[in-house]
Design an enzyme around this catalytic site. Structure first.
Site, short mmCIF file in Angstrom:
data_model
loop_
_atom_site.label_atom_id
_atom_site.label_comp_id
_atom_site.label_asym_id
_atom_site.label_seq_id
_atom_site.Cartn_x
_atom_site.Cartn_y
_atom_site.Cartn_z
N HIS A 190 0.83 -1.21 0.00
CA HIS A 190 0.00 0.00 0.00
C HIS A 190 0.86 1.26 0.00
O HIS A 190 0.67 2.17 -0.82
CB HIS A 190 -0.90 -0.04 1.24
CG HIS A 190 -1.78 1.15 1.43
ND1 HIS A 190 -3.11 1.17 1.08
CD2 HIS A 190 -1.52 2.38 1.96
CE1 HIS A 190 -3.63 2.35 1.37
NE2 HIS A 190 -2.69 3.11 1.92
N GLU A 191 1.83 1.32 0.91
CA GLU A 191 2.63 2.54 1.04
C GLU A 191 3.56 2.74 -0.16
O GLU A 191 3.81 3.88 -0.58
CB GLU A 191 3.43 2.51 2.34
CG GLU A 191 2.57 2.43 3.61
CD GLU A 191 1.56 3.55 3.73
OE1 GLU A 191 1.73 4.62 3.10
OE2 GLU A 191 0.57 3.37 4.46
N HIS A 194 1.76 4.57 -2.75
CA HIS A 194 1.84 6.03 -2.57
C HIS A 194 3.17 6.56 -3.08
O HIS A 194 3.23 7.61 -3.75
CB HIS A 194 1.69 6.39 -1.09
CG HIS A 194 0.32 6.23 -0.54
ND1 HIS A 194 -0.81 6.65 -1.20
CD2 HIS A 194 -0.12 5.72 0.64
CE1 HIS A 194 -1.88 6.41 -0.46
NE2 HIS A 194 -1.49 5.83 0.66
#
EC number: 3.4.24.-
Length: 278
Positions: A190-191, A194
């Site tokens: 997920h990160e 980003h």
């Protein structure tokens, strides 16, 4: 979504107390959303015109930084074997999108202050390696979030923005960690999304407007927790909520994919902001 530095909790409270996914990635700035809107426009025009081109495969060098209070698992210490498993998780998630990760280095630091996530910039100035094209991942046991990252932007090497760049991960959310809902390693998935330019699928918290600025992710008016397959918070828009998308807030076992549009966006950001540093 609140900026990471606004919330700092005690070391013990930041681990097993997490009942829901939490991401401390700063909300995109107006300048960043303008870039995302421009990329969406260009990508959609290329798709409609039938001249979208597949970008070259990307290999990202990864520097792991394990920060702990002691040489024990309870203190946040992670073994090389755990780092290898985390790398495997990233590669499995991103390989279908022609993005791969290769370990370039790993280091271990015993520092209670850094482990509590109270001195982010000092920690990163001391530990960061490589260029703006290289992914630095910091595992800490005391962050109040599962993780956070920084979107790609124009930086000057050696500036604060350059050092802030990277991903911070709660140590307990790695593969085999103590957080049962989040111990498959997808906090990093997920990160890193980003870090490669992706927003949350529920960005904007509404059923209209720009959403996450990616055309093929269904609108979603709020984050999803657990694994709410079939949920539809925007019934007037096409598609159910993208709860299995890595950029939502679901539990690790629920996550399955990025969309084609997200793939294109990650490559667009890579080309625009990071590729030239390789």
């Amino acid at each position: 979504m609140q900026f990471k530095s606004l919330l700092v909790s005690a070391l013990a409270a930041a681990s097993t107390a997490l009942a829901q996914r939490s991401c401390g990635t700063p909300s995109p700035t107006e300048e960043q959303t303008e870039v995302a809107q421009r990329l969406q426009f260009n990508e959609e025009n290329a798709r409609v015109a039938g001249n979208a081109t597949r970008l070259a495969p990307v290999t990202v060098n990864v520097y792991w930084h394990v920060i702990a209070t002691s040489n024990s698992v309870s203190g946040g210490y992670l073994s090389q074997a755990t780092l290898d498993k985390q790398l495997d998780v990233l590669n499995e998630a991103y390989a279908p999108h022609d993005i791969q990760f290769a370990q370039a280095g790993a280091d271990w630091t015993i520092n209670s202050n850094w482990a509590s996530d109270r001195a982010e910039l000092a920690m990163k100035r001391a530990l960061r390696k490589g260029t703006y094209a290289d992914l630095n991942v910091y595992f800490v046991p005391g962050t109040p979030y599962l993780g956070y990252a920084y979107f790609p932007t124009t930086v000057t090497t050696g500036s604060s923005a350059f050092y802030y760049d990277g991903v911070v991960i709660l140590s307990d959310s790695v593969p085999g960690g103590s957080l049962s809902q989040y111990n498959l390693g997808h906090t990093a998935t997920h990160e890193v999304g980003h870090w490669l330019g992706l927003y949350h699928t529920f960005e904007g918290y509404q059923c209209g407007g720009n959403g996450d600025y990616v055309s093929d992710t269904p609108f979603e008016s709020e984050e999803a927790y657990g694994c709410e397959i079939g949920r539809d918070t925007c019934p007037s828009q096409a598609g159910d909520d993208p709860v299995t998308n890595y950029m939502d807030y679901s539990d690790d076992p629920c996550f399955t994919h990025f969309t084609t549009g997200q793939e294109t966006r990650m490559h667009s950001y890579w080309t625009a902001y990071r590729a030239s540093y390789q």
